[in-house]
Each structure stands twice: as structure tokens, then as C-alpha cells.
Write a protein that holds these residues in place. Structure first.
Motif, PDB file in Angstrom:
ATOM      1  N   LEU A  73       0.833  -1.203   0.000  1.00 40.62           N
ATOM      2  CA  LEU A  73       0.000   0.000   0.000  1.00 40.62           C
ATOM      3  C   LEU A  73       0.872   1.259   0.000  1.00 40.62           C
ATOM      4  CD1 LEU A  73      -3.075   0.522  -0.006  1.00 40.62           C
ATOM      5  CD2 LEU A  73      -2.880   1.032   2.425  1.00 40.62           C
ATOM      6  N   ALA A  74       1.946   1.250   0.780  1.00 39.43           N
ATOM      7  CA  ALA A  74       2.878   2.382   0.775  1.00 39.43           C
ATOM      8  C   ALA A  74       3.503   2.533  -0.606  1.00 39.43           C
ATOM      9  CB  ALA A  74       3.955   2.179   1.833  1.00 39.43           C
ATOM     10  N   ARG A  75       3.828   1.417  -1.214  1.00 38.21           N
ATOM     11  CA  ARG A  75       4.418   1.462  -2.552  1.00 38.21           C
ATOM     12  C   ARG A  75       3.410   1.984  -3.570  1.00 38.21           C
ATOM     13  NH1 ARG A  75       8.060  -3.300  -5.344  1.00 38.21           N
ATOM     14  NH2 ARG A  75       8.658  -2.099  -7.196  1.00 38.21           N
ATOM     15  N   ALA A  92       1.770   8.958  -7.074  1.00 41.91           N
ATOM     16  CA  ALA A  92       2.368  10.284  -7.240  1.00 41.91           C
ATOM     17  C   ALA A  92       3.320  10.313  -8.432  1.00 41.91           C
ATOM     18  CB  ALA A  92       3.093  10.683  -5.955  1.00 41.91           C
ATOM     19  N   GLN A  93       4.142   9.271  -8.570  1.00 42.56           N
ATOM     20  CA  GLN A  93       5.083   9.215  -9.688  1.00 42.56           C
ATOM     21  C   GLN A  93       4.348   9.174 -11.025  1.00 42.56           C
ATOM     22  OE1 GLN A  93       8.715   9.170  -9.519  1.00 42.56           O
ATOM     23  NE2 GLN A  93       8.219   9.752 -11.629  1.00 42.56           N
ATOM     24  N   PHE A  94       3.281   8.408 -11.077  1.00 46.47           N
ATOM     25  CA  PHE A  94       2.468   8.308 -12.288  1.00 46.47           C
ATOM     26  C   PHE A  94       1.874   9.667 -12.661  1.00 46.47           C
ATOM     27  CE2 PHE A  94      -2.034   7.795 -13.644  1.00 46.47           C
ATOM     28  CZ  PHE A  94      -1.812   7.324 -14.929  1.00 46.47           C
ATOM     29  N   MET A  95       1.338  10.379 -11.666  1.00 43.80           N
ATOM     30  CA  MET A  95       0.747  11.690 -11.926  1.00 43.80           C
ATOM     31  C   MET A  95       1.775  12.670 -12.477  1.00 43.80           C
ATOM     32  SD  MET A  95      -1.619  12.183  -8.550  1.00 43.80           S
ATOM     33  CE  MET A  95      -3.081  11.175  -8.246  1.00 43.80           C
ATOM     34  N   LEU A  96       2.955  12.685 -11.863  1.00 45.71           N
ATOM     35  CA  LEU A  96       4.016  13.589 -12.324  1.00 45.71           C
ATOM     36  C   LEU A  96       4.420  13.263 -13.756  1.00 45.71           C
ATOM     37  CD1 LEU A  96       6.232  13.683  -9.115  1.00 45.71           C
ATOM     38  CD2 LEU A  96       4.933  15.603 -10.048  1.00 45.71           C
ATOM     39  N   LEU A  98      -0.706   1.559 -13.260  1.00 41.53           N
ATOM     40  CA  LEU A  98       0.268   1.711 -12.181  1.00 41.53           C
ATOM     41  C   LEU A  98       1.213   0.531 -12.046  1.00 41.53           C
ATOM     42  CD1 LEU A  98      -2.014   3.260  -9.398  1.00 41.53           C
ATOM     43  CD2 LEU A  98      -0.411   4.442 -10.913  1.00 41.53           C
ATOM     44  N   ARG A  99       0.951  -0.556 -12.737  1.00 38.78           N
ATOM     45  CA  ARG A  99       1.785  -1.753 -12.563  1.00 38.78           C
ATOM     46  C   ARG A  99       3.239  -1.552 -12.969  1.00 38.78           C
ATOM     47  NH1 ARG A  99      -2.786  -6.267 -14.458  1.00 38.78           N
ATOM     48  NH2 ARG A  99      -4.247  -5.711 -12.778  1.00 38.78           N
ATOM     49  N   PRO A 100       3.524  -0.765 -14.008  1.00 40.15           N
ATOM     50  CA  PRO A 100       4.947  -0.502 -14.312  1.00 40.15           C
ATOM     51  C   PRO A 100       5.673   0.191 -13.171  1.00 40.15           C
ATOM     52  CG  PRO A 100       3.579   0.064 -16.185  1.00 40.15           C
ATOM     53  CD  PRO A 100       2.646  -0.194 -15.058  1.00 40.15           C
ATOM     54  N   TYR A 101       4.945   0.945 -12.338  1.00 39.06           N
ATOM     55  CA  TYR A 101       5.545   1.627 -11.199  1.00 39.06           C
ATOM     56  C   TYR A 101       5.615   0.723  -9.967  1.00 39.06           C
ATOM     57  CZ  TYR A 101       4.586   5.763 -14.026  1.00 39.06           C
ATOM     58  OH  TYR A 101       4.549   6.692 -15.037  1.00 39.06           O
ATOM     59  N   MET A 102       5.023  -0.464 -10.070  1.00 32.84           N
ATOM     60  CA  MET A 102       4.953  -1.411  -8.943  1.00 32.84           C
ATOM     61  C   MET A 102       5.761  -2.677  -9.244  1.00 32.84           C
ATOM     62  SD  MET A 102       2.806  -0.070  -6.607  1.00 32.84           S
ATOM     63  CE  MET A 102       2.103  -1.454  -5.705  1.00 32.84           C
ATOM     64  N   ASN A 103       6.674  -2.582 -10.226  1.00 31.94           N
ATOM     65  CA  ASN A 103       7.480  -3.750 -10.616  1.00 31.94           C
ATOM     66  C   ASN A 103       6.593  -4.924 -11.011  1.00 31.94           C
ATOM     67  OD1 ASN A 103       9.944  -5.000 -11.144  1.00 31.94           O
ATOM     68  ND2 ASN A 103      10.071  -5.883  -9.093  1.00 31.94           N
TER      69      ASN A 103
END
Length: 429
Positions: free
Chosen positions: A169-171, A177-181, A417-422
Motif C-alpha cells: 500500500l505504501a508502494r 504520485a510518480q504516475f501523476m508527475l 500503475l503496474r509498471p511503477y509497482m514492478n
């Protein structure tokens, strides 16, 4: 701050009073008129005294050169100086009273803003997305206890209205946030900035948080920079918009578009009993903020584009939402027109605000002395400033938790979001 010329003529003052009445704001017309008249009298008097003193000083020089008696003129200059000091002190006092009044007056509303008394009178413009059909009863996010949302630990550390996020959940929170930026910088042309989280009172006044909303702020009194008071930012709108302070932009350099991710700190004064459970109303939360500086004639087109930029995040995450235009009784202090994006939360069975996008016209720019040089006229004019959430990270996390929850209490990670979650596809402790 509004143009002070509007307060100095009966016709414009009356029209301004009628406009602000749409907000439910009662302008102190009689007091302002009396103070402005007194200011004009004192200003005229001080200018006359200054002119008389200058003229007498020149006469002293001439008579002295001729060997004449200058003592009577010296006595006259001294008397003029004493009278000038008294009038200047009175003028300063009147100007301070007027400044305090003007800082307390909200922005004028655009004609397209609907009339109304509260959020119940906001006007929906459109909806996007299909509401998910659940084969089980969806839970509100505080009731999903197997995903790493820990309010008890946060209460031990800091008290109510804080949260600890653990594991996936923290990840996920970080990934959002990274996705939005990335979306705003790569697709919509915003420049990412990193800004201070502590700002001066002057910065807060520049964007309209002070003096009206001081009770909503966390103040740090005299701890740094020579006992200067600082404030924790309630939104990165404050430091990012203040990038324009005391600036004169070349016309060809507008618009300027910035995006920033920061924590936000709010006391939530007056919200007792509201949203006491969960992540909706916290003292500390993350937000990705969009800011634009534009020429006046371009600001309403910019407002529409910023709304679309915020909507793009929800669409890529496949989160159903609606857009409403805030009515005259619900709009913010500095805004002339505002759109709210409200995301669907199935666990609560209602739409909740996840973004506000506002055009403040030159209201903030006047406070900050933020201007641009008009190429045709060669003169300077105030820019227009706009701000919008793109989006509130915590509330986006809530929307994902509730819309992507499964019967076993786990959370499916949205594909975007999966690319940002490995590659992680599901969250469950």
C-alpha cells in the motif's frame, strides 16, 4: 487582492458590492468610502505640504546666495516639516486600515458561476466511466484491514487524522504520485519543480491564505531565520505560485506551467466530526499540484485545459467521476471560477472531491506583484494565475482501494500503475 481603483468611485464600488453579494459577502461600503475619502484628503494635503516645503527650500537657497535673512524661511520649513510628519502618520494609519479591509475581500466571480448557497447548489457538467457492479458488498477503505492501512500506529505516534501505510500500500501511494508527475510532464507540458514546505507569511498572503485562513494553518513561530514566523504549506499552490512574486515576464514566455508533488499540512479547523475515519481528511497528505501563469485573455482557456489534465489521471486509472462547477456560495476565497472533480467511492456510495481547478484571475498576482510586459503596448500588466490538484494522492489511493477491492479483501493494482509497482498486480498483507 482586487484593483483598489474599484473602491474609489461610487459607481464601481456599488457594482463590486453587488457582485460580492453573490458570495454572501457584505462589503463595508460606507466604511470604505469614508476611509478612501479621508485617504484622498490626506494624500492631497501631504503632497501640497511637500511641494510647499520644496519651494521654500529653494527660496532659502536663493536668498542665502544673495546674503539675505533666511531665518523666517527656516522657521517656516521647520513648521511645514512638523505638519507633514503628522499628516504622513495619519495617512499611513488610514492606508493600513484600508489594506486590512482589502486583504479580507474575496475575488469577484465570473459571470458563468452559478448562484447558490452551498455545495448542494453546485452544477454537474458531466460524468465519465461506468460504475463497477460488485458481486459482494463493497467496503469503505477504513474497513479493509488486510491491505496495510494502520491508523492505530499513527495515533500512537501523532494522534487522530494521521495514517501509516505499510508494504504494497505504501508502494502504491508512491506509485500514484510518480504516475501523476509523469503524465503531466510527458503529455501535458508541465515543468516539474521541487519547492520548500516551509514558507513565510508573505508567501501565504500572496496566494490568499492569510490573513483569512490562519486558523487552518500550522504555524512555526520564530524558530528559524532570525525569529521569522514560518508556516507549513497547506498545498504546493503557495510556494509554486510565489515563483512569480516580484517578477515581470516577457509576453512570449507565457504561459508557464508547473507541477509539484509535496506533502500538505492542514489543521482542519472547523471539521470536527467530519470524515473522522480513514484517509479523506488528514492533517498530513500528499498532493500533485498544477499551476499556470497566463496572459489575462488566455486564462479561461487554460482553466478548461487544466481541468482536462486532471481528468486524464482519473481516466487512465479507470476511476468513475463527475465534474461540477462550484456555485457562488461554495467557491473558494481566491477563485473566480472553480471546477471540482468528484470520484466515485463505492464503499461510501457517493462521489467525493478529489480535485479542484481554479482561475484566480489577477487576484493573487496583485498581491505578489506578478506581471508581464505587453509586447504591443510596451506596458506591464498583471498575469493571471491558475491552480489545480492533479490529483490529491491520498484520495486517489482511497478511490483505488474502494473501486479495485476484491471479495477476499485484497486490492487489484490498476494496469496503469503496474509498471511503477514492478509488475505487482494485487495488494494484500
Amino acid at each position: 487582492m482586487l484593483d483598489q481603483k474599484l473602491f474609489r468611485h461610487p459607481e464601481t464600488l456599488s457594482a463590486l458590492s453587488d457582485s460580492l453579494a453573490r458570495r454572501g459577502f457584505a462589503l463595508e461600503v460606507n466604511r470604505i468610502s469614508a476611509l478612501e475619502n479621508h485617504r484622498a484628503e490626506l494624500q492631497s494635503k501631504t503632497e501640497q505640504l511637500q511641494a510647499k516645503r520644496n519651494e521654500t527650500s529653494q527660496q532659502i537657497g536663493i536668498i542665502k546666495a544673495q546674503g539675505g535673512d533666511i531665518q523666517p524661511l527656516l522657521d517656516e520649513v521647520a513648521g511645514l516639516g512638523d505638519a507633514l510628519k503628522i499628516d504622513q502618520a495619519q495617512l499611513h494609519d488610514v492606508q493600513e486600515q484600508l489594506q486590512a479591509i482589502y486583504l479580507s475581500i474575496p475575488n469577484v466571480l465570473d459571470d458563468s458561476v452559478p448562484d447558490g448557497d452551498s455545495e448542494d447548489d453546485n452544477v454537474e457538467s458531466h460524468r465519465w466511466g461506468e460504475l463497477r457492479h460488485f458481486e459482494f458488498t463493497p467496503k469503505a477503505h477504513p474497513d479493509l484491514d488486510k491491505i496495510g492501512l494502520d491508523f492505530e500506529s499513527a495515533a500512537k505516534i501523532s494522534g487522530a487524522r494521521f495514517a501509516v501505510l505499510k508494504g504494497g500500500l505504501a508502494r502504491l501511494h508512491r506509485a500514484i504520485a510518480q504516475f501523476m508527475l509523469d503524465v503531466q510532464t510527458q503529455y501535458h507540458g508541465y515543468t516539474e519543480v521541487y519547492v520548500p514546505y516551509l514558507v513565510s507569511g508573505e508567501a501565504m498572503r500572496g496566494t490568499g491564505q492569510l490573513p483569512k485562513f490562519e486558523a487552518d494553518l500550522f504555524k512555526i513561530e520564530g524558530k528559524v531565520a532570525g525569529d521569522q514566523d514560518f508556516y507549513l504549506i497547506p498545498t504546493s499552490e503557495v510556494p509554486v505560485t510565489n515563483l512569480a512574486r516580484d517578477s515581470i515576464f516577457d509576453e512570449q514566455d507565457l504561459p508557464q506551467k508547473y507541477v509539484a508533488q509535496t506533502p500538505c499540512f492542514r489543521s482542519e479547523a472547523g471539521s470536527h466530526g467530519r470524515d473522522v475515519r480513514g484517509l479523506i481528511r488528514q492533517h498530513q497528505f500528499e498532493k500533485v499540484e498544477l499551476i499556470q501563469f497566463t496572459k489575462p485573455e488566455d486564462s479561461f482557456d487554460a482553466l478548461e485545459s487544466m481541468r482536462e489534465h486532471a481528468e486524464a489521471i482519473l481516466q487512465k486509472l479507470k476511476l468513475p467521476y463527475r465534474v461540477v462547477t462550484l456555485c457562488s456560495g461554495d467557491i473558494g476565497f481566491s477563485a473566480s471560477k472553480t471546477y471540482d472533480l468528484e470520484v466515485w467511492l463505492p464503499g461510501q456510495g457517493q462521489y467525493r472531491e478529489i480535485s479542484s481547478v481554479s482561475n484566480t484571475l489577477d487576484f493573487q498576482a496583485r498581491r505578489m506583484k506578478a506581471r508581464y510586459k505587453n509586447k504591443q503596448t510596451g506596458k506591464t500588466a498583471f498575469i493571471h494565475t491558475l491552480n489545480g490538484s492533479g490529483l490529491a494522492v491520498g484520495r486517489t489511493l482511497v478511490a483505488i482501494i474502494e473501486n479495485y477491492q476484491e471479495a477476499d479483501g485484497s486490492i487489484t493494482v490498476p494496469e496503469a500503475l503496474r509498471p511503477y509497482m514492478n509488475g505487482m498486480e494485487r495488494i494484500q498483507l
